[in-house]
Design a protein around this motif. Structure first.
Motif, PDB file in Angstrom:
ATOM      1  N   MET A   1       0.848  -1.190   0.000  1.00 29.20           N
ATOM      2  CA  MET A   1       0.000   0.000   0.000  1.00 29.20           C
ATOM      3  C   MET A   1       0.878   1.231   0.000  1.00 29.20           C
ATOM      4  O   MET A   1       2.050   1.184   0.305  1.00 29.20           O
ATOM      5  CB  MET A   1      -0.913  -0.001   1.216  1.00 29.20           C
ATOM      6  N   GLU A  21      -0.324   8.044   1.511  1.00 30.54           N
ATOM      7  CA  GLU A  21      -1.682   8.302   1.980  1.00 30.54           C
ATOM      8  C   GLU A  21      -1.912   7.610   3.316  1.00 30.54           C
ATOM      9  O   GLU A  21      -1.486   6.465   3.492  1.00 30.54           O
ATOM     10  CB  GLU A  21      -2.701   7.777   0.959  1.00 30.54           C
ATOM     11  N   ASP A  23      -4.801   6.329   5.522  1.00 29.32           N
ATOM     12  CA  ASP A  23      -6.222   6.026   5.707  1.00 29.32           C
ATOM     13  C   ASP A  23      -6.317   4.718   6.476  1.00 29.32           C
ATOM     14  O   ASP A  23      -5.307   4.241   6.990  1.00 29.32           O
ATOM     15  CB  ASP A  23      -6.967   5.985   4.361  1.00 29.32           C
ATOM     16  N   ILE A  24      -7.494   4.111   6.522  1.00 28.60           N
ATOM     17  CA  ILE A  24      -7.671   2.939   7.363  1.00 28.60           C
ATOM     18  C   ILE A  24      -6.805   1.765   6.893  1.00 28.60           C
ATOM     19  O   ILE A  24      -6.474   0.873   7.677  1.00 28.60           O
ATOM     20  CB  ILE A  24      -9.161   2.540   7.477  1.00 28.60           C
ATOM     21  N   THR A  25      -6.408   1.801   5.615  1.00 31.24           N
ATOM     22  CA  THR A  25      -5.558   0.720   5.102  1.00 31.24           C
ATOM     23  C   THR A  25      -4.124   0.864   5.599  1.00 31.24           C
ATOM     24  O   THR A  25      -3.488  -0.119   5.959  1.00 31.24           O
ATOM     25  CB  THR A  25      -5.520   0.751   3.557  1.00 31.24           C
ATOM     26  N   PHE A  54      -2.615  12.528   1.254  1.00 24.15           N
ATOM     27  CA  PHE A  54      -3.977  12.348   1.729  1.00 24.15           C
ATOM     28  C   PHE A  54      -3.958  11.865   3.157  1.00 24.15           C
ATOM     29  O   PHE A  54      -3.190  10.981   3.527  1.00 24.15           O
ATOM     30  CB  PHE A  54      -4.730  11.340   0.846  1.00 24.15           C
ATOM     31  N   ASP A  56      -6.963  11.152   6.335  1.00 20.56           N
ATOM     32  CA  ASP A  56      -8.348  11.267   6.796  1.00 20.56           C
ATOM     33  C   ASP A  56      -8.399  11.061   8.306  1.00 20.56           C
ATOM     34  O   ASP A  56      -7.365  11.059   8.973  1.00 20.56           O
ATOM     35  CB  ASP A  56      -9.287  10.335   6.005  1.00 20.56           C
ATOM     36  N   SER A  57      -9.602  10.856   8.842  1.00 23.33           N
ATOM     37  CA  SER A  57      -9.719  10.838  10.302  1.00 23.33           C
ATOM     38  C   SER A  57      -9.008   9.635  10.919  1.00 23.33           C
ATOM     39  O   SER A  57      -8.612   9.667  12.087  1.00 23.33           O
ATOM     40  CB  SER A  57     -11.178  10.874  10.742  1.00 23.33           C
ATOM     41  N   HIS A  85      -4.274  21.575   2.717  1.00 25.87           N
ATOM     42  CA  HIS A  85      -5.546  20.879   2.932  1.00 25.87           C
ATOM     43  C   HIS A  85      -5.504  20.025   4.197  1.00 25.87           C
ATOM     44  O   HIS A  85      -6.489  19.909   4.922  1.00 25.87           O
ATOM     45  CB  HIS A  85      -5.952  20.021   1.726  1.00 25.87           C
TER      46      HIS A  85
ATOM     47  N   SER B  20     -10.904  -2.321   2.771  1.00 27.00           N
ATOM     48  CA  SER B  20     -10.184  -1.053   2.821  1.00 27.00           C
ATOM     49  C   SER B  20      -9.199  -0.875   1.674  1.00 27.00           C
ATOM     50  O   SER B  20      -8.881   0.254   1.313  1.00 27.00           O
ATOM     51  CB  SER B  20      -9.475  -0.899   4.161  1.00 27.00           C
ATOM     52  N   ASP B  21      -8.736  -1.958   1.079  1.00 27.57           N
ATOM     53  CA  ASP B  21      -7.785  -1.747  -0.016  1.00 27.57           C
ATOM     54  C   ASP B  21      -8.439  -1.190  -1.280  1.00 27.57           C
ATOM     55  O   ASP B  21      -7.744  -0.822  -2.229  1.00 27.57           O
ATOM     56  CB  ASP B  21      -6.926  -2.986  -0.301  1.00 27.57           C
ATOM     57  N   LEU B  23     -10.418   1.526  -0.973  1.00 27.06           N
ATOM     58  CA  LEU B  23     -10.740   2.916  -0.620  1.00 27.06           C
ATOM     59  C   LEU B  23     -10.094   3.913  -1.568  1.00 27.06           C
ATOM     60  O   LEU B  23     -10.713   4.893  -1.984  1.00 27.06           O
ATOM     61  CB  LEU B  23     -10.194   3.220   0.775  1.00 27.06           C
ATOM     62  N   ASP B  24      -8.830   3.680  -1.869  1.00 25.03           N
ATOM     63  CA  ASP B  24      -8.089   4.585  -2.747  1.00 25.03           C
ATOM     64  C   ASP B  24      -8.781   4.698  -4.097  1.00 25.03           C
ATOM     65  O   ASP B  24      -8.928   5.787  -4.655  1.00 25.03           O
ATOM     66  CB  ASP B  24      -6.658   4.041  -2.899  1.00 25.03           C
ATOM     67  N   ARG B  27     -11.896   6.872  -3.808  1.00 25.90           N
ATOM     68  CA  ARG B  27     -11.535   8.295  -3.719  1.00 25.90           C
ATOM     69  C   ARG B  27     -11.153   8.825  -5.088  1.00 25.90           C
ATOM     70  O   ARG B  27     -11.531   9.932  -5.488  1.00 25.90           O
ATOM     71  CB  ARG B  27     -10.349   8.491  -2.773  1.00 25.90           C
ATOM     72  N   ARG B  49     -13.287  14.526  -1.622  1.00 24.92           N
ATOM     73  CA  ARG B  49     -12.512  13.280  -1.580  1.00 24.92           C
ATOM     74  C   ARG B  49     -12.356  12.797  -0.136  1.00 24.92           C
ATOM     75  O   ARG B  49     -12.469  11.601   0.162  1.00 24.92           O
ATOM     76  CB  ARG B  49     -11.136  13.580  -2.187  1.00 24.92           C
ATOM     77  N   LEU B  50     -12.113  13.719   0.748  1.00 19.63           N
ATOM     78  CA  LEU B  50     -11.968  13.370   2.165  1.00 19.63           C
ATOM     79  C   LEU B  50     -13.299  12.909   2.745  1.00 19.63           C
ATOM     80  O   LEU B  50     -13.366  11.893   3.439  1.00 19.63           O
ATOM     81  CB  LEU B  50     -11.421  14.577   2.933  1.00 19.63           C
ATOM     82  N   SER B  53     -13.954   9.460   1.626  1.00 19.16           N
ATOM     83  CA  SER B  53     -13.097   8.516   2.342  1.00 19.16           C
ATOM     84  C   SER B  53     -13.687   8.204   3.713  1.00 19.16           C
ATOM     85  O   SER B  53     -13.690   7.049   4.154  1.00 19.16           O
ATOM     86  CB  SER B  53     -11.687   9.088   2.503  1.00 19.16           C
ATOM     87  N   GLU B  54     -14.195   9.214   4.378  1.00 17.20           N
ATOM     88  CA  GLU B  54     -14.815   8.995   5.685  1.00 17.20           C
ATOM     89  C   GLU B  54     -16.042   8.095   5.564  1.00 17.20           C
ATOM     90  O   GLU B  54     -16.229   7.152   6.331  1.00 17.20           O
ATOM     91  CB  GLU B  54     -15.218  10.334   6.323  1.00 17.20           C
ATOM     92  N   THR B  57     -15.024   4.534   4.674  1.00 13.97           N
ATOM     93  CA  THR B  57     -14.396   3.888   5.832  1.00 13.97           C
ATOM     94  C   THR B  57     -15.464   3.403   6.802  1.00 13.97           C
ATOM     95  O   THR B  57     -15.407   2.269   7.291  1.00 13.97           O
ATOM     96  CB  THR B  57     -13.439   4.860   6.548  1.00 13.97           C
ATOM     97  N   GLU B  61     -16.235  -0.490   7.841  1.00 16.27           N
ATOM     98  CA  GLU B  61     -16.259  -0.918   9.245  1.00 16.27           C
ATOM     99  C   GLU B  61     -17.610  -1.493   9.627  1.00 16.27           C
ATOM    100  O   GLU B  61     -17.687  -2.447  10.398  1.00 16.27           O
ATOM    101  CB  GLU B  61     -15.907   0.257  10.148  1.00 16.27           C
ATOM    102  N   GLY B 121     -15.126  11.236  11.891  1.00 21.58           N
ATOM    103  CA  GLY B 121     -15.558  11.168  10.497  1.00 21.58           C
ATOM    104  C   GLY B 121     -16.842  11.909  10.183  1.00 21.58           C
ATOM    105  O   GLY B 121     -16.925  12.626   9.187  1.00 21.58           O
TER     106      GLY B 121
END
Lengths: 112, 156
Positions: A1, A21, A23-25, A54, A56-57, A85, B20-21, B23-24, B27, B49-50, B53-54, B57, B61, B121
């Motif tokens: 990744m 990036e 993210d959750i991954t 990138f 995120d939360s 950003h 999750s793989d 997700l990219d 986006r 985009r953000l 992603s939230e 995600t 989940e 999120g």
């Protein structure tokens, strides 16, 4: 990744260069590396996000967790290199108040 | 001959495994679809985009929480490029959530704030978009995110 993590030592700080990036991954890998560093006694961390395109939360959460662990161990986390950003995301969540945020790694290391 | 009535909207729909793989990819598709609209500022596309992603995600989940990971679990991301806005729907068949369950986060100055690694999120989605709407039940959740086109007045 798509995540890279490099660690350098600089003036008593561990500078963690993060790229890609978050993210959750990819966040778990970053979390583990940061936990490992604090576990090795390296609790003064500069986390440079200059290469992060990138975030995120999930990424925010990892950084929050790292700050908590570092502070508990007597150190701290300073963030540097935040792109506009990404900085905005910290501002929206109010986390820009919970973190020490520097512009560059030089500034981060000098401030400590 | 031109048809009467509202201009047809243009829909881009992506269906991905609830993993999750992917997700990219989600986006990327949404950001690229949004970039078809010339008036969208780069920052607004980054906001969307953000938010996507939230939402994705949370969808991933929700499926994971069902406890029986199923190779056929899918999430649908639907982008509607309408005349004055982009609407993105993220639909999952996870277990849903109770909006009332969401803890309010401690104030930022409170050291306990650092205990909350999750839960950001939804707040982000609401702030980053012009409209955010949730429909959720035990059968799943649909999140609708709307970003209006950047009008000439808003452009830097």
């Amino acid at each position: 990744m798509d995540l890279s993590v490099q660690v350098l030592d600089r003036d008593g700080w561990s500078v963690v260069l993060v790229g890609g990036e978050i993210d959750i991954t990819t966040a778990p890998r970053l979390r583990e590396r940061l936990i490992q560093l604090v576990g090795e006694g390296k609790s003064r961390l500069v986390i440079d996000l200059g290469g992060v395109g990138f975030l995120d939360s999930t990424g925010l959460g990892v950084l929050v967790g790292a700050a908590r662990r570092a502070r508990t161990a007597g150190g701290d986390v300073v963030l540097s290199g935040l792109a506009d950003h990404n900085l905005k995301v910290f501002a929206i969540t109010g986390l820009d108040q919970a973190f020490v945020i520097a512009g560059t790694i030089d500034e981060a290391v000098a401030g400590g | 001959m031109a048809e009467p009535g509202p201009a047809p909207s243009q829909v881009v729909e992506l269906e991905i495994p609830a993993r999750s793989d992917y997700l990219d990819l989600a986006r990327m598709v949404v950001a690229t679809a949004a970039s078809l609209e010339p008036s969208f500022a780069d920052e607004r596309i980054a906001d969307l985009r953000l938010a996507v992603s939230e939402a994705c995600t949370n969808a991933i989940e929700a499926h994971a929480h069902l406890g029986h990971p199923d190779a056929t679990d899918r999430i649908v991301i639907r982008c509607d490029l309408a005349e004055d806005r982009i609407e993105v729907e993220v639909v999952d068949k996870g277990g849903g959530f109770d909006p009332g369950d969401l803890d309010s986060l401690p104030a930022v100055e409170d050291p306990a704030r650092l205990d909350y690694e999750r839960g950001l999120g939804i707040g982000l989605m609401r702030t980053l978009t012009d409209e955010t709407e949730f429909s959720t039940s035990a059968e799943g959740t649909k999140v609708r995110l709307v970003v209006y086109h950047t009008s000439a007045a808003d452009r830097p």
